[in-house]
Write an enzyme that holds these catalytic residues in place. Structure first.
Site, PDB file in Angstrom:
ATOM      1  N   CYS A  80       0.848  -1.205   0.000  1.00 30.09           N
ATOM      2  CA  CYS A  80       0.000   0.000   0.000  1.00 30.09           C
ATOM      3  C   CYS A  80       0.882   1.253   0.000  1.00 30.09           C
ATOM      4  O   CYS A  80       1.562   1.527  -0.974  1.00 30.09           O
ATOM      5  CB  CYS A  80      -0.959  -0.032   1.188  1.00 30.09           C
ATOM      6  SG  CYS A  80      -2.357   1.080   1.000  1.00 30.09           S
ATOM      7  N   HIS A  98      -3.448  -5.609   1.218  1.00 34.51           N
ATOM      8  CA  HIS A  98      -2.778  -5.789   2.512  1.00 34.51           C
ATOM      9  C   HIS A  98      -2.754  -7.258   2.928  1.00 34.51           C
ATOM     10  O   HIS A  98      -3.648  -7.704   3.653  1.00 34.51           O
ATOM     11  CB  HIS A  98      -3.525  -5.001   3.594  1.00 34.51           C
ATOM     12  CG  HIS A  98      -3.323  -3.526   3.531  1.00 34.51           C
ATOM     13  ND1 HIS A  98      -2.328  -2.879   4.224  1.00 34.51           N
ATOM     14  CD2 HIS A  98      -3.998  -2.567   2.846  1.00 34.51           C
ATOM     15  CE1 HIS A  98      -2.398  -1.573   3.977  1.00 34.51           C
ATOM     16  NE2 HIS A  98      -3.395  -1.357   3.150  1.00 34.51           N
ATOM     17  N   GLU A 126      -1.079  -8.630   5.198  1.00 31.61           N
ATOM     18  CA  GLU A 126      -0.982  -8.752   6.665  1.00 31.61           C
ATOM     19  C   GLU A 126      -2.355  -8.672   7.324  1.00 31.61           C
ATOM     20  O   GLU A 126      -2.500  -9.022   8.490  1.00 31.61           O
ATOM     21  CB  GLU A 126      -0.021  -7.696   7.221  1.00 31.61           C
ATOM     22  CG  GLU A 126      -0.588  -6.301   7.409  1.00 31.61           C
ATOM     23  CD  GLU A 126      -0.705  -5.498   6.120  1.00 31.61           C
ATOM     24  OE1 GLU A 126      -0.494  -6.075   5.027  1.00 31.61           O
ATOM     25  OE2 GLU A 126      -1.015  -4.291   6.207  1.00 31.61           O
TER      26      GLU A 126
END
Lengths: 106, 222
Positions: free
Chosen positions: B87, B195, B197
């Site tokens: 990002c 993302h 994560e």
């Protein structure tokens, strides 16, 4: 490649040390062909206020600063270098640089 | 041996703890790398996480690239070390010249925050080596400036060299050629807008990020 256009002003006042002070204005705009969603949104909104016939709305940013340099060409060269290395992203943005003599000697 | 993952932290970064947690979950040891640190020390991989580095002033990533840690990250990348920018981290890597192109405002000025389906397009990168080409992963996107763009020459190069790593199944932001992630010529630097994560637990709605971050750790261990 960044495309830079340059506007020039009159001779700048000279400082005691021989440098002159210039007002620099950098206008950063998205390059032609790069979608400008902010500009498009404003353009679509204006008719709701009765402003018809508005076209080619572009949204950019303005960066102003003063710079001391030997002469106008040197000030312009500095601003041009700043634009290509930092103030614009040449992939998507162009700059219009204007350099004019500052109001008084520094 | 436990791999150490450096997580770069700029003022305004806000995904460093999620990234560190994900690394820990996968058995790695995260280490925060403050942006003024001129070294990445002996980490095995680097994550440049999401957020708003330096407030996104001027442009996302424009100021971050001057942080001392970025010289160390660039050197680490040059020596073949695995680096992933997520990002805002992707934006930082493009501004730093580690990846080509730029990320502009989303089409229609639309902020997108939603799970996105992305297709794995190549597995010869540090982020996808444990995935399969054609895998469709569900990973959240959360950005305003994720609309990838580049010159036609760069796009041709990315395609010819198989450097489009992930493509959106349904383009959420106007990105050219549906690009969600790309890699460097050396294939060890990857930038992506989704993302991974945030897709590491069933409680979060998806575990599809694990194969990507697991790939990064596998690359780190080599």
């Amino acid at each position: 490649m960044t495309h830079l256009s340059v506007r020039s002003g009159a001779d700048a006042p000279v400082c005691d040390d021989g440098h002159m002070t210039f007002d620099v204005q950098v206008e950063v705009l998205l390059r032609p062909g790069i979608a400008d969603p902010a500009g498009s949104t404003i353009e679509r909104s204006l008719p709701t206020l009765g402003f018809d016939g508005v076209r080619e709305v572009r949204v950019g940013k303005s960066i102003r600063f003063m710079v001391e340099a030997d002469d106008e060409a040197a000030a312009r060269a500095m601003a041009t270098d700043m634009c290509s290395r930092f103030l614009t992203n040449p992939v998507i943005e162009d700059a219009v640089i204007s350099v004019v003599a500052a109001g008084g000697a520094s | 041996m436990t791999a150490t993952v450096g997580v770069v932290v700029f003022p305004g970064t806000n995904c460093e703890f999620d990234s560190a947690d994900a690394a820990r979950l996968l058995g790695a040891e995260p280490r925060m790398l403050w942006h003024q640190n001129p070294s990445v020390a002996d980490v095995d991989a680097v994550i440049v996480p999401g957020g708003f580095a330096h407030g996104d002033y001027l442009r996302p990533g424009a100021i971050a690239r001057f942080s001392p840690v970025m010289d160390a990250v660039a050197e680490f990348a040059r020596s073949g070390g695995p680096v992933v920018g997520i990002c805002n981290g992707f934006q930082v890597l493009t501004e730093a010249g580690l990846l080509p192109g730029a990320l502009q405002k989303n089409a229609g000025l639309k902020f997108v925050c939603a799970p996105a389906a992305v297709r794995v397009e190549t597995t010869t990168t540090v982020l996808t080596r444990e995935a399969a080409v054609g895998d469709v992963l569900h990973i959240p996107v959360n950005h305003f400036e994720g609309n990838y763009t580049c010159s036609p020459e760069t796009l041709a190069e990315l395609r010819d060299e198989d450097r489009v790593v992930l493509r959106y199944v349904e383009n959420p932001n106007g990105s050219v050629d549906d690009i969600a992630g790309i890699c460097s010529a050396g294939r060890n630097v990857v930038g992506l807008m989704p993302h991974p994560e945030r897709a590491t637990s069933a409680l979060l709605g998806s575990t599809d990020g694990l194969v990507l971050l697991g790939s990064l750790l596998a690359a780190a261990a080599v």
